[in-house]
Structures are given as C-alpha cells and as structure tokens.
Design a protein around this motif. Sequence first.
Motif, PDB file in Angstrom:
ATOM      1  N   MET A 315       1.415  -1.150  -0.396  1.00 40.02           N
ATOM      2  CA  MET A 315       0.125  -0.318  -0.102  1.00 40.02           C
ATOM      3  C   MET A 315       0.538   1.108   0.424  1.00 40.02           C
ATOM      4  O   MET A 315       2.044   1.328   0.479  1.00 40.02           O
ATOM      5  CB  MET A 315      -0.843  -0.357   1.642  1.00 40.02           C
ATOM      6  N   GLY A 316       0.268   2.587  -0.467  1.00 42.25           N
ATOM      7  CA  GLY A 316       0.745   3.730  -0.588  1.00 42.25           C
ATOM      8  C   GLY A 316       1.850   3.677  -1.683  1.00 42.25           C
ATOM      9  O   GLY A 316       1.789   2.873  -2.506  1.00 42.25           O
ATOM     10  N   LYS A 317       3.333   4.294  -1.247  1.00 41.66           N
ATOM     11  CA  LYS A 317       3.889   4.654  -1.909  1.00 41.66           C
ATOM     12  C   LYS A 317       5.453   3.400  -1.476  1.00 41.66           C
ATOM     13  O   LYS A 317       6.371   3.589  -0.113  1.00 41.66           O
ATOM     14  CB  LYS A 317       4.711   5.810  -2.162  1.00 41.66           C
ATOM     15  N   LYS A 318       5.670   2.481  -1.988  1.00 43.29           N
ATOM     16  CA  LYS A 318       6.431   0.700  -1.463  1.00 43.29           C
ATOM     17  C   LYS A 318       5.925   1.407   0.152  1.00 43.29           C
ATOM     18  O   LYS A 318       6.906   0.902   0.627  1.00 43.29           O
ATOM     19  CB  LYS A 318       7.900   1.841  -1.903  1.00 43.29           C
ATOM     20  N   GLY A 319       4.982   0.994   0.561  1.00 48.81           N
ATOM     21  CA  GLY A 319       4.699   0.606   1.566  1.00 48.81           C
ATOM     22  C   GLY A 319       4.058   1.708   2.779  1.00 48.81           C
ATOM     23  O   GLY A 319       4.031   1.879   4.162  1.00 48.81           O
ATOM     24  N   GLU A 320       4.619   2.675   2.274  1.00 55.59           N
ATOM     25  CA  GLU A 320       4.744   4.312   3.455  1.00 55.59           C
ATOM     26  C   GLU A 320       3.318   4.913   2.316  1.00 55.59           C
ATOM     27  O   GLU A 320       2.894   5.153   1.561  1.00 55.59           O
ATOM     28  CB  GLU A 320       6.083   4.712   3.233  1.00 55.59           C
ATOM     29  N   PRO A 321       2.257   5.630   3.356  1.00 55.35           N
ATOM     30  CA  PRO A 321       1.013   6.612   2.764  1.00 55.35           C
ATOM     31  C   PRO A 321       2.168   7.561   2.740  1.00 55.35           C
ATOM     32  O   PRO A 321       2.738   7.965   2.225  1.00 55.35           O
ATOM     33  CB  PRO A 321       0.621   6.644   4.170  1.00 55.35           C
ATOM     34  N   VAL A 322       0.887   7.603   1.239  1.00 54.12           N
ATOM     35  CA  VAL A 322       1.502   9.496   0.287  1.00 54.12           C
ATOM     36  C   VAL A 322       0.128  10.114   0.924  1.00 54.12           C
ATOM     37  O   VAL A 322      -0.471  10.144   2.096  1.00 54.12           O
ATOM     38  CB  VAL A 322       0.884   9.211  -0.810  1.00 54.12           C
TER      39      VAL A 322
END
Length: 551
Positions: A315-322
């Motif tokens: 999820m998000g950008k490579k697992g970090e929230p956008v």
Amino acid sequence: MRKLILLIVALPLMASAQTTYKSEVWSPDNGDGTYTNPVINADYSDPDVCVGPSGEDYYMTASSFNCIPGLPILHSTDLVNWEIIGHALKSLYTGKAWLERYFSIPQHGAGVWAPSIRYHKGEYYIYWGDPDYGVYMVKTKDPAGEWENPVCVIEGQGYIDTTPLWDDDGRCYLVNGWANSRSKFASVLTVRELSADGTKAIGQPVIVFDGNGTENRTCEGPKFYKRNGWYWIMCPAGGVPMGFQLAMRSKSPYGPYEHKIVLAQGKTDINGPHQGGWVHTKYGEDWFLHFQDKEAYGRVVHLNPVDWSTGWPIMGKKGEPVSTYKKPLSNNQHPSAINNPVESDEFNAPVMGKQWQWHANYNEKFGAPTAFGTFRIYTYKLSEGWKNFWEVPNLLLQKTPADAFTVTTKFRMTSKADEQFGGLIMMGLDYSALVVRRIGKEFQLVQMTCKAADKGKAQTEEIIATLKPTAVDKIDYKPGIHEDIYLRMKVINSMVSFAYSQNGKQFTDCGQLFRMKEGKWIGAKFGFIAAETDAKCDRGWVDADWIRVTK
C-alpha cells in the motif's frame, strides 16, 4: 422573512439530488487530477468501504459508538470527494426497548465499534460488534434510504471489528477481533461460519491469528476478502497511534495464514496508518481507505493506492503512506465535481442536517427543526448534584472538519426561568462552552470549562459580561426573556478561543484559551448545548438561526 421563503422553497426539493458542497477549511481534491490526504479530515473512525453494482458508486461507513443517528453512510464516485447521504441506525437499538432506554443517556465509548459494509445479492449489509451485547447486522437495498432494524447475529460480550465474507459457493464466514476490556484477552482474530443469509452463527470460532507477545500485538479491525483463490485478512497491529497494516493470506478461511506488513509510517509524518477497507475498482485499480489517529481531532480518513504486483497488497508508495497522489480513475474527473461532507447549516430544512448527531438516543424533548428557519434545542434538566456535562444527552454536535477552522453561529436564547442557559461547546473528555445564562431579568455571558469531565470533575465558570435581554414577552402565562447573540469559536492547532457579538459585525474576544481533548474513542466535537438546573420549571430553549464553518 428571507429564511421563511428559503424554507418554503426547500420543501419540494427535499427528495431531489443534493447539490455539491465545497468546504472552505478542507477539500482534498486539488482540481488538477491529484488529491491530498486526508480525503476526509474528520473523525470517521474505523472506516470501511464497498463498491455498488454499477462500479461507479462507493459507500463508506464508520464507527459511531454512542452518537445518534449512528452508522454514517457516505457516498463517492471517485474515492476522494465524499458526501454524507444518511445513517443506517436511528437509535441503539430499535426494537429492543430496554436497550433503547439504556442508550437514552450517553454511554461513552459503547455501541457501534468498527463496522464493515458489503454488497451481496442486491443488498447492502453492515456488520459491527457491540462489545457489551454482541454482533449486529443491518441491511438495505438503498444505502441512501431506510435500513432495516438491527439483527443480533451473535449475542455476548467482547465481540468487535466484525466482517462477513460470502464465498463463491454461497457459504458465509465472519472474522472478528476481541475487546480485552470485556473478554480479558485480545490480539487474536477468530473466524466462524454464519448461515448463508448472514443472520446467525452456525459454526464455532477458530483462532486464525495470534499477535500476543510479538510486534503484531493489538491486532484488530480485520477485514475479510477473497482474491484469486486466496482468502485475505487485512488488519492493523502494533497499537493505534504507532501501528501498521498487516495483510495475511491462506487457501482456507480457517488458515493457517501467512502475513506481511504492507503499510507503515516509515519516513513519513503520517503516524500509525490504521484499519480500513480495500476496494478494487471497475477500472482495474486497487485502493485502501484507512484512518490516522490525530488525537483531539479524532481519526481521519486517508486514501492510498495498492500494488498487487508481488502477490501482496503493498500500500501507498512502497509500503509508506502518500501525502499527495493522482486521483483514482473514474467518471468524476471534472474539476468542478468537488464535493465534501457538509459542515455549515442554515437550518432552513424541516429535517436535521446529516452532519449532526445527538450524544445519546434521540428524545423529542431534545428539540427539533422548526418551520421558521431555525433548529430548536430545549434545555435539558440536569440531575441534582450535577458536576459537568458528561451525561447530558441532548448535545447537538458534529465532527471537527480541519486542523484550523472558525465556527460562527447566530441564535436566540429563550428563558422561562433562572439558571437556564445555552450556547456553543467544544466537547470531549475536557470541554469548554460559551453560553448565555439567565440571572433574574438579565443574562450573563459565561465560559464553562471542565478538565477530566469523564472522571466526574466539576466544571469552572468565568462570567464575561452581563447582557440586557433583546426581547421580553408581553403576553404569556409564563413570560420569557430572550437574548439574540452571535458566538464564535476559532480552532488552531487544537487550541480553542471564543468571541461574541451583539450585532454580527464587531466581535469581542473573550474567555480563556482552551486545549481540545478527544472524547471516549471519538474526536472532540462542536455544536450546541442547552441545559438548566430547575427540575420543575418550564424548559427554555435555543433557536439556532445558522452556523457557519469558515477559515
């Protein structure tokens, strides 16, 4: 006269489509094909989402706990612009008289926990766990219309965070978490089979995941899905403020499940990306709506893309929230199609605005819309020996809509007896209110503040001004006196300041700065209070003319 004309015009339009509303204080749609999180900067805790049969309509619900009407229903056509279209619960719990009486006073933190919404065979279903009474379900064919009365699917204590899954063969399964406060164990997820119609349990629970003693402690809020032959459970773990999202998969609904962290704060400033719902769109995209805990502001809703290319929902950008990202593909791409949950209210309609909730089951003596372009809140009879407003049920409140905003309201306080008061409040575990209170033949402007209201602490008062009535009844068997006034509340970085005006043009700052505090499992909420201490006198009331939320 203008208000009355507007009300008359509004009546035949009640059944027509609602117009769009763009918030002055938070709108996530940037108008250039991108959005900025949060997509809803308000306390829609534990959000879940499903897509309707057209593939163009998304429906969201969220925890409502003791607030009524409960189970808010929001609609979107692009997962970014959301509108409140109704509520699935009129009361807790319609059809069960003793439970309706129990929830007639605020039962803070009780009631509706972490619901899930699903579309199945032409109907929309919402399941939730009430940690004191069991697993409940409501359903409808029209999410913007009437929902059926709640059905108790499983009776008992401790059940929370429930989600059904109808399998390809028509069988139905339910996953749930457990509330340690009731069951005295937690951090486990269980799955059981329900009847095919989803109305009762026909199987025994199976523990499918145990986060005890690991980084996956406080695993809760599970959502149940099936994709490409795999059963998927997505849930948060690690605690609310600083936790993360897990995805787990198995070839059987009963496990065993392998798991992976698929979303975490990482190097971003978006703490504890917590529970939410995954949706696959008709355009082939995947998205995840989840909440972020912002303390006094509550749990706000974020939208993150989902990438399945590795076989896991990263999820998000490579697992970090956008923070900012391109909008989902949809038919709602025109910049003018911005729509946000309504905050301001002119009180011109003969129904209560959908942004408002009472703090307990509604009683008609709380108040009602009027035919005069106002909303009336009658004074609540405070119990003998009262210390603060924690158990007052007729608080008419809504969620905070942004980190910084200003609330201005015009209302008339009508008093039939001494000590009746009404005004504007920011409510939570701590609260502060600016009210007008009758003393003899005059009114006092008073700031009422309480720290640790939930602990039974007494409130403090500061008298700010003495006000002459703006009107006095001449003909009445119990004449009232009236105060027409404008009150203002400004919020910046959780700090609340107050001001008042008698003409709506020049405002005078007043009172002490107040730091907002969240409620029990909910964010701080603002709105109206009206109360009194005399058990025998006729009630007074607040007639709210309008309330406007601005920068």
